[in-house]
Design a protein around this motif. Structure first.
Motif, PDB file in Angstrom:
ATOM      1  N   ASP B 140       0.822  -1.217   0.000  1.00  0.00           N
ATOM      2  CA  ASP B 140       0.000   0.000   0.000  1.00  0.00           C
ATOM      3  C   ASP B 140       0.853   1.264   0.000  1.00  0.00           C
ATOM      4  OD1 ASP B 140      -2.290  -1.460  -0.068  1.00  0.00           O
ATOM      5  OD2 ASP B 140      -2.632  -1.417   2.102  1.00  0.00           O
ATOM      6  N   GLU B 181     -11.879  -2.883  -6.651  1.00  0.00           N
ATOM      7  CA  GLU B 181     -11.582  -2.700  -5.224  1.00  0.00           C
ATOM      8  C   GLU B 181     -11.969  -1.275  -4.826  1.00  0.00           C
ATOM      9  OE1 GLU B 181      -7.474  -5.171  -4.779  1.00  0.00           O
ATOM     10  OE2 GLU B 181      -7.548  -3.616  -6.280  1.00  0.00           O
ATOM     11  N   GLU B 183     -12.531   0.137  -2.142  1.00  0.00           N
ATOM     12  CA  GLU B 183     -11.851   0.685  -0.957  1.00  0.00           C
ATOM     13  C   GLU B 183     -10.453   1.207  -1.286  1.00  0.00           C
ATOM     14  OE1 GLU B 183     -12.556  -2.431  -1.478  1.00  0.00           O
ATOM     15  OE2 GLU B 183     -10.727  -3.616  -1.184  1.00  0.00           O
ATOM     16  N   GLU B 184      -9.979   0.933  -2.509  1.00  0.00           N
ATOM     17  CA  GLU B 184      -8.649   1.419  -2.899  1.00  0.00           C
ATOM     18  C   GLU B 184      -8.718   2.357  -4.105  1.00  0.00           C
ATOM     19  OE1 GLU B 184      -5.980  -1.862  -3.318  1.00  0.00           O
ATOM     20  OE2 GLU B 184      -5.981  -2.271  -1.173  1.00  0.00           O
ATOM     21  N   MET B 187      -5.816   4.819  -5.729  1.00  0.00           N
ATOM     22  CA  MET B 187      -4.440   4.356  -5.449  1.00  0.00           C
ATOM     23  C   MET B 187      -3.703   4.056  -6.738  1.00  0.00           C
ATOM     24  SD  MET B 187      -4.047   1.542  -2.483  1.00  0.00           S
ATOM     25  CE  MET B 187      -4.128   1.923  -0.764  1.00  0.00           C
ATOM     26  N   GLU B 331     -11.069   6.424   0.580  1.00  0.00           N
ATOM     27  CA  GLU B 331     -11.476   5.253   1.358  1.00  0.00           C
ATOM     28  C   GLU B 331     -10.293   4.702   2.136  1.00  0.00           C
ATOM     29  OE1 GLU B 331     -14.642   3.211   1.289  1.00  0.00           O
ATOM     30  OE2 GLU B 331     -15.247   5.282   0.961  1.00  0.00           O
ATOM     31  N   TRP B 332      -9.077   4.962   1.627  1.00  0.00           N
ATOM     32  CA  TRP B 332      -7.855   4.454   2.263  1.00  0.00           C
ATOM     33  C   TRP B 332      -7.125   5.548   3.041  1.00  0.00           C
ATOM     34  CZ3 TRP B 332      -3.757   6.568  -0.878  1.00  0.00           C
ATOM     35  CH2 TRP B 332      -4.196   7.045  -2.125  1.00  0.00           C
ATOM     36  N   GLU B 333      -7.891   6.558   3.429  1.00  0.00           N
ATOM     37  CA  GLU B 333      -7.327   7.660   4.220  1.00  0.00           C
ATOM     38  C   GLU B 333      -6.607   7.103   5.454  1.00  0.00           C
ATOM     39  OE1 GLU B 333     -10.309  10.418   5.465  1.00  0.00           O
ATOM     40  OE2 GLU B 333      -9.036  11.290   7.015  1.00  0.00           O
ATOM     41  N   GLU B 334      -5.405   7.590   5.685  1.00  0.00           N
ATOM     42  CA  GLU B 334      -4.620   7.049   6.797  1.00  0.00           C
ATOM     43  C   GLU B 334      -3.558   8.039   7.244  1.00  0.00           C
ATOM     44  OE1 GLU B 334      -2.872   3.194   5.922  1.00  0.00           O
ATOM     45  OE2 GLU B 334      -1.255   3.545   7.355  1.00  0.00           O
ATOM     46  N   GLY B 365      -7.065   4.046   7.621  1.00  0.00           N
ATOM     47  CA  GLY B 365      -6.487   2.880   6.952  1.00  0.00           C
ATOM     48  C   GLY B 365      -7.515   1.797   6.722  1.00  0.00           C
ATOM     49  N   HIS B 366      -7.028   0.637   6.254  1.00  0.00           N
ATOM     50  CA  HIS B 366      -7.944  -0.465   5.930  1.00  0.00           C
ATOM     51  C   HIS B 366      -8.633  -1.041   7.158  1.00  0.00           C
ATOM     52  CE1 HIS B 366      -6.980  -0.497   1.766  1.00  0.00           C
ATOM     53  NE2 HIS B 366      -5.691  -0.669   1.986  1.00  0.00           N
TER      54      HIS B 366
END
Lengths: 106, 385
Positions: B140, B181, B183-184, B187, B331-334, B365-366
């Protein structure tokens, strides 16, 4: 982003052209100067150059602990030197002098 | 009969004598060599709700080197890892290289990208001072590790200082548009073995070693592409620009009685804003976000090489800080921060036992929206060969 991309491509093209011009240009002098023998010998004597052993210590340690010369034979070191010259982006002089040292010390 | 015996003896021993006389056992011009590295270990992870401990199967990465001549070489690295009860294999790189002159080498194939220095030079287990990569690298991560294409690289001796460079063109990354995907979505995927559009990624790195003792290196890398989406899709024109700054300082300092090794790298990824879709209560909703990510790591290690004790000489103390920020609104904010501390024991120049404690704080994150703290204890044994 398109503008940045164009700038990056332009810089890369200029880099390639510049590097090719510098790398392929002759290093010979335009004229032959004839120094007297004594001066030339003195210049050679006082030229300070790093030894292969010093380069081995400085250059290899930049990424990993410097290898023991005894771990490979001369032929293996030639293959490894070419691989490392490209992988670590070493100069020709660094690569050759380190190889000479490794072959002399194994 | 006697004549026949003499003839047979002459043929058998004569042949051997001829072979011993004329075979000088000189090395051939072409050479084939297998090198590589392997590592194994034990990990204990505690993230509050979940605790796991496991011995790790050996990961094995053979490197094949074929030296065709003093200028031409083929190199390839495979990777075998036991993961999730399965054997996973990978081709880290496989390329042909040709030394054009003392300043230029051409490479073609799948090669490690000089985006900073970590993935190209420092990630192998027997070189990396800690058991794993800093935040921002890996599956990731935002830093590209390899690409398929062509590259020119080399170095210039500036009479003390040294300048090294590389410029390349590759297939470039593929944008995850969220269709498979969600959620990604947004990316970048750098494993783009078959180009999905006509645009290529162009990039390079410029490294300067300003001092004649080669102790210090500073580098700047850039990576740019005009298109990352699939051809003829609405995401085709989504461009991306990434850059990295790296620093390295390695020197034996008498006053400190050993070798100090400092490494640092900052990565920044900027992808054009696009509209993605998510399924919310059976309704397809569109959203977009400012697609900018960054990561940083700084590492300091010390080996007391001038100590009088042989045991102490082989020790190494390591500390590393790393952080990773993925785009807000994705969606993958981290936002993650990690501190890692390690104690290494070098059995030889290429074999090391690493003991490490790491603590990671992750927001988003995930794993969810909340704050997660993960503590890990690692014991790894790596060997290069």
């Amino acid at each position: 982003m398109k503008t940045i991309h164009k700038i990056v491509v332009g810089v890369i093209v200029m880099t390639i052209v510049g590097i090719t011009a510098v790398a392929c240009s002759s290093t010979k002098k335009g004229y032959t100067d004839v120094p007297d023998t004594a001066t030339a010998a003195a210049e050679e004597e006082f030229k300070i150059e790093k030894s292969g052993a010093q380069m081995w210590g400085e250059t290899c340690n930049r990424c990993h602990i410097a290898p023991s010369p005894a771990d490979y034979n001369d032929t293996d070191w030639e293959t490894i030197s070419l691989h490392m010259r490209v992988r670590a982006n070493l100069t020709e002089k660094e690569s050759n002098k380190i190889l000479e040292f490794l072959k002399s010390a194994n | 009969m006697k004549k026949l015996l003499v003839l047979l003896i002459a043929v058998v021993f004569g042949g051997q004598m001829y072979g011993q006389t004329y075979n000088t056992f000189e090395p051939s011009k072409t050479q084939f060599m297998i090198r590589g590295y392997g590592h194994t270990g034990f990990e204990y992870m505690d993230s509050g709700d979940e605790t796991e401990s496991t011995f790790l199967g050996l990961a094995y990465a053979p490197i094949f080197l074929y030296k065709h001549s003093d200028r031409l070489m083929f190199e390839a690295e495979l990777e075998f890892v036991l993961e999730g009860n399965q054997l996973e294999t990978g081709l880290e790189y496989a390329d042909v290289m040709y030394v054009l002159n003392k300043n230029i080498t051409a490479r073609a194939g799948k090669f490690l990208l000089p985006f900073g220095t970590f993935m190209e030079r420092l990630h192998p287990a027997w070189i990396n001072r800690l058991p794993n990569a800093p935040l921002g690298y890996g599956h990731d991560g935002i830093a590209p590790s390899s690409g398929i294409g062509v590259e020119l690289r080399g170095a210039f001796d500036l009479g003390g200082p040294t300048l090294n460079y590389s410029v390349y063109a590759t297939n470039g990354p593929r944008l995850n548009d969220g269709s498979d995907e969600p959620e990604e979505a947004g990316m970048l995927r750098f494993e783009n073995y078959e180009d999905t559009n006509l645009a290529k990624a162009y990039g390079g790195r410029l490294g300067l070693l300003p001092f004649s003792d080669s102790s210090t290196e500073i580098g700047f890398s850039a990576y740019s592409t005009s298109d990352t989406g699939e051809q003829d899709s609405e995401y085709e024109d989504v461009g991306a620009f990434l850059f990295a700054l790296d620093f390295s300082f390695v020197k034996q300092i008498s006053g400190l009685g050993g070798v100090i090794d400092v490494k640092a790298q900052y990565n920044n990824s900027n992808v054009d804003t696009a509209t993605y879709f998510e399924l919310e209560d059976d309704i397809l909703e569109e959203y977009s976000f400012d697609n900018q990510s960054n990561s940083f790591y700084g590492q300091l290690s010390y080996r007391p090489t001038m100590a009088s004790s042989d045991f102490v000489k082989k020790l190494e103390f390591v500390g590393r800080y790393s952080d990773f920020n993925a785009p807000e609104g994705a969606e993958w904010e981290e936002k993650s921060v990690q501190y890692a501390f390690g104690l290494n024991y070098w059995l030889s120049w290429r074999s090391v036992i690493k003991l490490s404690y790491q603590t990671t704080e992750t927001e988003g994150g995930h794993d969810g929206d909340g704050l997660t703290n993960t503590d890990g204890l690692f014991v790894h044994w790596a060997i290069g060969f």
